[in-house]
Design a protein around this motif. Structure first.
Motif, PDB file in Angstrom:
ATOM      1  N   PHE A  78       0.850  -1.189   0.000  1.00 43.22           N
ATOM      2  CA  PHE A  78       0.000   0.000   0.000  1.00 43.22           C
ATOM      3  C   PHE A  78       0.886   1.240   0.000  1.00 43.22           C
ATOM      4  N   PRO A  79       0.741   2.125  -0.959  1.00 39.49           N
ATOM      5  CA  PRO A  79      -0.106   2.005  -2.149  1.00 39.49           C
ATOM      6  C   PRO A  79       0.342   0.844  -3.033  1.00 39.49           C
ATOM      7  N   ASP A  80      -0.523   0.468  -3.940  1.00 40.64           N
ATOM      8  CA  ASP A  80      -0.209  -0.663  -4.802  1.00 40.64           C
ATOM      9  C   ASP A  80       0.889  -0.325  -5.804  1.00 40.64           C
ATOM     10  N   SER A  81       0.892   0.931  -6.284  1.00 37.14           N
ATOM     11  CA  SER A  81       1.839   1.334  -7.323  1.00 37.14           C
ATOM     12  C   SER A  81       2.460   2.674  -6.949  1.00 37.14           C
ATOM     13  N   VAL A  82       3.775   2.781  -7.050  1.00 32.94           N
ATOM     14  CA  VAL A  82       4.475   4.016  -6.680  1.00 32.94           C
ATOM     15  C   VAL A  82       5.577   4.306  -7.701  1.00 32.94           C
ATOM     16  N   TYR A  83       6.025   5.561  -7.702  1.00 34.14           N
ATOM     17  CA  TYR A  83       7.220   5.943  -8.441  1.00 34.14           C
ATOM     18  C   TYR A  83       8.437   5.648  -7.575  1.00 34.14           C
ATOM     19  N   ARG A  84       9.403   4.956  -8.127  1.00 33.84           N
ATOM     20  CA  ARG A  84      10.576   4.571  -7.346  1.00 33.84           C
ATOM     21  C   ARG A  84      11.595   5.702  -7.255  1.00 33.84           C
ATOM     22  N   THR A  85      11.743   6.459  -8.335  1.00 33.19           N
ATOM     23  CA  THR A  85      12.728   7.541  -8.375  1.00 33.19           C
ATOM     24  C   THR A  85      12.117   8.761  -9.035  1.00 33.19           C
ATOM     25  N   PHE A  86      12.797   9.886  -8.868  1.00 29.18           N
ATOM     26  CA  PHE A  86      12.331  11.118  -9.518  1.00 29.18           C
ATOM     27  C   PHE A  86      12.407  10.971 -11.028  1.00 29.18           C
ATOM     28  N   GLN A  87      13.401  10.260 -11.518  1.00 30.31           N
ATOM     29  CA  GLN A  87      13.557  10.092 -12.956  1.00 30.31           C
ATOM     30  C   GLN A  87      12.407   9.289 -13.570  1.00 30.31           C
ATOM     31  N   SER A  88      11.720   8.472 -12.756  1.00 25.82           N
ATOM     32  CA  SER A  88      10.604   7.687 -13.293  1.00 25.82           C
ATOM     33  C   SER A  88       9.319   8.497 -13.397  1.00 25.82           C
ATOM     34  N   VAL A  89       9.302   9.699 -12.821  1.00 24.26           N
ATOM     35  CA  VAL A  89       8.122  10.558 -12.897  1.00 24.26           C
ATOM     36  C   VAL A  89       8.146  11.281 -14.243  1.00 24.26           C
ATOM     37  N   PRO A  90       7.080  11.218 -15.029  1.00 25.85           N
ATOM     38  CA  PRO A  90       7.066  11.988 -16.283  1.00 25.85           C
ATOM     39  C   PRO A  90       7.340  13.464 -16.006  1.00 25.85           C
ATOM     40  N   PRO A  91       8.282  14.090 -16.704  1.00 27.18           N
ATOM     41  CA  PRO A  91       8.626  15.493 -16.411  1.00 27.18           C
ATOM     42  C   PRO A  91       7.432  16.435 -16.421  1.00 27.18           C
ATOM     43  N   VAL A  92       6.472  16.201 -17.325  1.00 27.39           N
ATOM     44  CA  VAL A  92       5.331  17.100 -17.387  1.00 27.39           C
ATOM     45  C   VAL A  92       4.517  17.041 -16.097  1.00 27.39           C
ATOM     46  N   LEU A  93       4.470  15.879 -15.447  1.00 21.71           N
ATOM     47  CA  LEU A  93       3.756  15.778 -14.165  1.00 21.71           C
ATOM     48  C   LEU A  93       4.513  16.498 -13.064  1.00 21.71           C
ATOM     49  N   ALA A  94       5.849  16.300 -13.004  1.00 16.85           N
ATOM     50  CA  ALA A  94       6.649  16.979 -11.986  1.00 16.85           C
ATOM     51  C   ALA A  94       6.545  18.493 -12.136  1.00 16.85           C
ATOM     52  N   ASN A  95       6.652  18.984 -13.366  1.00 14.21           N
ATOM     53  CA  ASN A  95       6.571  20.432 -13.585  1.00 14.21           C
ATOM     54  C   ASN A  95       5.175  20.972 -13.284  1.00 14.21           C
ATOM     55  N   THR A  96       4.167  20.205 -13.607  1.00 12.82           N
ATOM     56  CA  THR A  96       2.796  20.631 -13.308  1.00 12.82           C
ATOM     57  C   THR A  96       2.571  20.727 -11.811  1.00 12.82           C
ATOM     58  N   LEU A  97       3.022  19.717 -11.083  1.00 12.47           N
ATOM     59  CA  LEU A  97       2.859  19.748  -9.635  1.00 12.47           C
ATOM     60  C   LEU A  97       3.588  20.938  -9.032  1.00 12.47           C
ATOM     61  N   ALA A  98       4.806  21.185  -9.474  1.00 12.40           N
ATOM     62  CA  ALA A  98       5.563  22.320  -8.955  1.00 12.40           C
ATOM     63  C   ALA A  98       4.843  23.635  -9.275  1.00 12.40           C
ATOM     64  N   TYR A  99       4.286  23.763 -10.480  1.00 13.69           N
ATOM     65  CA  TYR A  99       3.574  25.000 -10.842  1.00 13.69           C
ATOM     66  C   TYR A  99       2.366  25.223  -9.935  1.00 13.69           C
ATOM     67  N   ILE A 100       1.643  24.153  -9.649  1.00 17.48           N
ATOM     68  CA  ILE A 100       0.426  24.288  -8.849  1.00 17.48           C
ATOM     69  C   ILE A 100       0.753  24.585  -7.393  1.00 17.48           C
ATOM     70  N   GLU A 101       1.761  23.934  -6.844  1.00 22.50           N
ATOM     71  CA  GLU A 101       1.985  23.977  -5.403  1.00 22.50           C
ATOM     72  C   GLU A 101       3.202  24.808  -4.986  1.00 22.50           C
ATOM     73  N   ASP A 102       4.285  24.795  -5.749  1.00 17.00           N
ATOM     74  CA  ASP A 102       5.511  25.490  -5.333  1.00 17.00           C
ATOM     75  C   ASP A 102       6.360  25.699  -6.579  1.00 17.00           C
ATOM     76  N   ARG A 103       6.239  26.856  -7.200  1.00 13.11           N
ATOM     77  CA  ARG A 103       6.786  27.053  -8.542  1.00 13.11           C
ATOM     78  C   ARG A 103       8.305  27.050  -8.591  1.00 13.11           C
ATOM     79  N   HIS A 104       8.969  27.272  -7.487  1.00 17.63           N
ATOM     80  CA  HIS A 104      10.428  27.282  -7.487  1.00 17.63           C
ATOM     81  C   HIS A 104      11.014  26.011  -6.864  1.00 17.63           C
ATOM     82  N   LEU A 105      10.171  25.019  -6.609  1.00 16.26           N
ATOM     83  CA  LEU A 105      10.636  23.830  -5.906  1.00 16.26           C
ATOM     84  C   LEU A 105      11.769  23.129  -6.648  1.00 16.26           C
ATOM     85  N   LEU A 106      11.667  23.031  -7.954  1.00 20.46           N
ATOM     86  CA  LEU A 106      12.637  22.245  -8.715  1.00 20.46           C
ATOM     87  C   LEU A 106      13.712  23.106  -9.360  1.00 20.46           C
ATOM     88  N   ASP A 107      13.803  24.393  -8.991  1.00 16.21           N
ATOM     89  CA  ASP A 107      14.872  25.238  -9.532  1.00 16.21           C
ATOM     90  C   ASP A 107      16.218  24.708  -9.067  1.00 16.21           C
TER      91      ASP A 107
END
Length: 1012
Positions: free
Chosen positions: A151-180
């Motif tokens: 639990f959860p059944d499915s997870v991202y193991r590393t940051f590199q496995s996260v599609p970049p568009v999802l990471a950038n979208t999340l940062a834009y919505i919640e913390d725009r400078h998080l990944l600078d």
């Protein structure tokens, strides 16, 4: 003073004042510069966190924990928080208290450093690399995983496995400078701009209550909130500061550079953000599980679409919009996902426009996504669960774990961060399960030679038969469960969850009890000389005691073992012509093989060939011994008037309680009106009988109520008012007792009482009814105390004495693991009428294999909670010394008798089947049993009116060599039971067929059990 001098004087004064002015101006400049420096430093710190990075990273070096042997003197467990609750961290101290009485000690536990302990004492959440995914893991005795819940059944193991568009979208919505990338030392837990605005909005709210109060949370503090804050909420400002401080400490665990930590925040958030809950699924955490549950999408497909720009645009746009909608829905997931999905669709579209305008996504993706419509999946799109037959060991182990931890909900158990090492041998478990499943087909049964005499008849379909197998291994101080499985594709555990008639396996319990009695007599009288032995009082019907005294008087060797061997050679007739008064009536018994009817047999021979009449007569002797355990008890009761009355009262109470229970079960759940009408329908149609019954049911009934019931029970009868009044007065409650009313109404008086009781006490339990019926029960049996027919009294006194004897027999069986409170009060209990469980029989033969010592059965060897966390705790089952429940001499004399069953008795099919690779035979023994449970209907005269077969069983309880033992059972229930005639020979043959699957385990005594 001339003009020149005056001018010179003014110049001198001006010159003298200039340094003061310079000093004053420079002071102001310095203050301005200082203020500017402070502002610049604050701005610099706010944007780079340079000072925090150095101080906190240095402080974090001391935030450590190590796992060492024994209980920890330096550990603090969480007290709240969804994450710590779901994974069970907060309950580890509770589990420790529950496991201690079960023989589990803390073998190792985490030690927190003083700095980490101080952080906890300050009220902060201890910083460590938390798990995004955990759950119950079961390992077998070799360390192989055979059950895993994540639990959860499915997870991202590393940051590199996260599609970049999802990471950038999340940062834009919640913390725009998080990944600078710059500044690398930035503290991701605090956004000073958002925090300042949040403080201003909170202050404004004090004066303008309607003003909005948006929070100043970052992704890092949100993670702290939904993981560790009480209830997953920010209750007040203090809790917000706690989240910020805890997240700041976490961010610098890896040093001043927080780049990796900020990337990890994105992964942790996407993996564990709450996504509400859904029926049949439970709580949902993480984007990937959210996509699967709410939209029925495979998260791997979503990732592939978002990471492939060349993918078809409509499919890619829908995938992106669904993922984006869940990022937004986390703010109020229940509302958006369950109550108003259309509102979520509209809000997602507004965000798509903003993301397109900001350049986070391309215009083509924006426009294509705006054209897609979000649709919540109607049902969970999840793979079907594995068949129960493949999860037998896991099911049994989870049940045992739930018992150990006192957890009722398997959902809660599966969510624990727990790895358990079991005693199961998974490879053998799989092989045996496959073999049992195979023999439920005609081809598999034929391959196992299960067709033939006493087994399956030609043309029979074994599909309705359920085969069960249990095997233990004695290792050190415990009996370890190695295999427990059956062929049924249902969660019900046939080995431990049923009360089955297992036939002649009860003879094993009977012969052990017989030898225990002989042992008791030996201990009491072996030290007496011949003259003293002759003076011992023996009850007229106690052949076991008579034989024991005679044996001791003539024996040269009075030690226990020869006496037990002699006891096994006492003889009994196999004649089935005798009728036995037992269980309150006359019963007749037959042997399976008529050849045994006309001879005398020793107890050992009766056991070897499973001769029923030998054990019926042996049980009769045991009951007689138990009835007269104190010398001449029965005779004393018969002679003493006070004792007679006491025993007759006990009979009345006992038999009356049986009638009350029977009538209660017939009536419970019905309305008072339906109970009354149903009973009155059974009363003969004469008005006086109806009147007697009505006033027994409702003694307080008014004349009008009585008349209504009388007319309702006699429809069409001519009942004038005078007759009704006469009946009402003549059968008034005070004129007749309960027994007389039953006689008048031709209904059992206790049935009248039960209906009356339930009418006046709706909702009463059986226990309450039995308790409150004590006086009526004695009243109903008043005739028994007044009768001059002493024979009728004597018979009932004997029944009470016999019932006490059976209670003592049940107690003796229970000390050896019999799983039920009572036995059937009949000689038939020696033939299996009392029922048993395969697992309990396994334990019994284990006692014999361990020479009379009862070792606890064990399924769990070690439990590892919270591995890799500051709460890591390892519990290990401690060796036990066992409890001696039988003299070793009994086990020693019975083992050859058990072996004789295989060598030349009912288990002969197994002879020679088990041997070591070098050809050396393995000693095999046991006891067979065939159970044929029927439901019979008799007339009042005792004639059999109808009979149907309810269940049929065939069981063999066995030992293999010096360490392995267990049971194998075939079971079929109605309506299919009537189709089969198999006996225990089929179970013996199946155990022979299992030899290739069991021998790798049996022949490998030196295998090592790995650590988890």
């Amino acid at each position: 003073m001339n003009l020149e001098d005056a001018t010179a004087g003014r110049r001198a004064v001006t010159f003298l004042r200039f340094p003061v002015q310079i000093r004053r101006r420079s002071g102001r400049i310095l203050i301005v510069f200082a203020m500017a420096a402070l502002v610049a430093a604050g701005w610099c710190e706010g944007t780079t966190s340079w000072v925090e990075a150095r101080l906190l990273s240095r402080y974090d070096r001391n935030l450590r924990f190590v796992v060492s042997s024994g209980p920890s003197p330096a550990i603090a467990f969480p007290r709240s928080g969804p994450y710590d609750t779901n994974f069970g961290y907060r309950f580890i101290p509770v589990f420790a208290r529950r496991l201690a009485p079960e023989g589990f000690d803390i073998a190792a536990q985490a030690r927190m450093s003083p700095t980490m302990l101080s952080v906890v004492r300050m009220g902060l959440y201890p910083p460590y690399r938390e798990k995004d995914q955990a759950g119950l893991v079961l390992r077998d005795s070799r360390g192989a995983v055979f059950y895993e819940a994540r639990f959860p059944d499915s997870v991202y193991r590393t940051f590199q496995s996260v599609p970049p568009v999802l990471a950038n979208t999340l940062a834009y919505i919640e913390d725009r400078h998080l990944l600078d990338l710059h500044p690398a030392t930035r503290n991701p837990a605090v956004s000073w701009g958002r925090f300042t605005r949040a403080l201003f909005d909170q202050a404004r709210h004090l004066f303008e209550p309607e003003a909005p109060t948006p929070g100043g949370s970052t992704l890092a503090t949100q993670i702290e909130k939904f993981r560790h804050s009480p209830g997953g909420y920010t209750a007040n400002g203090a809790e917000k500061l706690r989240q910020m401080a805890s997240a700041s400490l976490w961010a610098y665990l890896g040093g001043p550079d927080t780049t990796a930590a900020r990337q990890r925040i994105v992964v942790d958030y996407l993996n564990t953000v709450p996504m509400s809950a859904r029926a049949g699924v439970g709580s949902i955490h993480g984007l990937r599980d959210g996509l699967r549950v709410w939209y029925g999408r495979d998260p791997r497909d979503i990732d592939a679409l978002l990471q492939t720009p060349q993918a078809a645009l409509p499919a890619r746009a829908l995938a992106y919009k669904q993922a984006l909608s869940l990022m937004i829905a986390q703010r109020a997931p229940t509302y958006y996902l369950l109550r108003d999905p259309q509102a979520l669709d509209r809000l997602t579209n507004r965000y798509l426009v903003r993301l397109g305008t900001s350049g986070i996504i391309r215009p083509a993706l924006e426009y294509a996504a705006l054209g897609q419509v979000l649709r919540i999946a109607p049902t969970q799109n999840a793979p079907p669960p594995p068949p129960f037959v493949a999860q037998k060991a896991a099911t049994a182990t989870r049940v045992r774990l739930a018992q150990l931890l006192a957890i009722r909900d398997s959902y809660v158990l599966d969510h624990l961060d727990l790895s358990a090492r079991t005693t199961i041998d998974a490879s053998t478990q799989r092989a045996v399960t496959m073999r049992l499943r195979a023999v439920t087909t005609r081809q598999g049964a034929a391959a196992a030679d299960l067709f033939g005499h006493d087994m399956l008849l030609p043309g029979s379909d074994p599909a309705h038969i359920r085969f069960a197998f249990t095997m233990y291994e004695h290792v050190g101080g415990a009996n370890l469960l190695r295999v427990q499985t059956d062929s049924g594709d249902r969660p019900f555990d046939l080995n431990q969850g049923a009360r089955l008639n297992l036939g002649s396996t009860a003879k094993l319990r009977t012969v052990i009890l017989y030898l225990q009695i002989v042992t008791r007599l030996h201990d009491r009288y072996a030290g007496l000389d011949s003259a003293a032995l002759r003076r011992v009082v023996v009850a007229p019907q106690d052949p076991i005691k008579s034989w024991a005294l005679a044996y001791l008087e003539t024996a040269r060797d009075r030690s226990l073992k020869p006496m037990l061997q002699a006891a096994l050679h006492r003889t009994y007739s196999g004649n089935p012509q005798e009728a036995f008064f037992t269980g309150g009536g006359l019963q007749r018994f037959s042997n399976f093989d008529p050849v045994d009817d006309h001879a005398m047999h020793t107890v050992a021979e009766g056991f070897q060939h499973s001769i029923n009449l030998v054990f019926v007569r042996l049980m009769r002797d045991i009951v007689r011994y138990e009835m007269d355990r104190s010398p001449d008890l029965a005779a004393k009761v018969m002679r003493n008037p006070t004792l007679r009355i006491a025993y007759l009262k006990r009979f009345a109470e006992s038999e009356g309680a049986l009638f009350v229970a029977r009538f209660y079960r017939n009536e419970v759940g019905r309305t008072p009106e339906s109970m009354e009408l149903a009973l009155l329908d059974r009363v003969p149609g004469q008005p006086f009988r109806k009147a007697a019954a009505i006033l027994a049911i409702e003694p307080q009934a008014s004349l009008q109520r009585f008349a209504d019931l009388l007319h309702a029970s006699l429809p069409g009868a001519e009942l004038d008012d005078a007759l009704v009044v006469d009946l009402y007065r003549r059968y008034a409650p005070q004129r007749f007792g309960l027994a007389d009313r039953g006689f008048l109404a031709r209904v059992h008086p206790l049935e009248l009482w039960v209906v009356s009781y339930l009418v006046s006490h709706p909702g009463a339990t059986l226990q309450q009814a039995v308790r409150d019926s004590l006086e009526p029960r004695v009243q109903v049996y008043a005739w028994l105390f007044r009768t001059h027919d002493r024979a009728r009294q004597d018979m009932r006194i004997r029944l009470v004495l016999e019932a006490e004897a059976y209670r003592r027999i049940a107690m003796a069986w229970r000390r050896l693991g019999y799983p039920f409170e009572s036995v059937t009060p009949s000689y038939a209990c020696a033939l299996g009428a009392s029922g048993d469980r395969p697992a309990a029989l396994s334990e019994l033969i284990g006692i014999l294999l361990d020479r009379g010592v009862r070792y606890p059965p064990r399924q769990i060897e070690a439990l590892d909670f919270a591995s890799g966390t500051p709460y890591a705790t390892r519990f290990v089952a401690q060796p036990t010394h066992g409890m001696r429940v039988l003299p070793s001499a009994i086990a020693d004399v019975l083992r050859p008798v058990l072996a004789s069953v295989v060598e030349g008795g009912t288990g002969v099919r197994l002879r020679g089947a088990y041997h070591l690779p070098n050809g050396e035979p393995i000693a095999v023994g046991g006891k067979t049993g065939t159970g044929d449970q029927r439901y019979a209907v008799y007339s009042r005269s005792g004639a059999l009116l109808a009979s149907r077969r309810v269940n049929r069983t065939a069981t063999f309880v066995f030992f293999l060599g010096n360490r392995f033992f267990g049971t194998i059972t075939a079971y079929v229930h109605e309506p299919f039971a009537a189709r089969y005639r198999f006996t225990s020979a089929m179970s013996v043959q199946l155990l022979r067929d299992l030899a290739p699957d069991l021998m790798p385990l049996i022949a490998d005594p030196d295998r090592k059990m790995p650590e988890i």
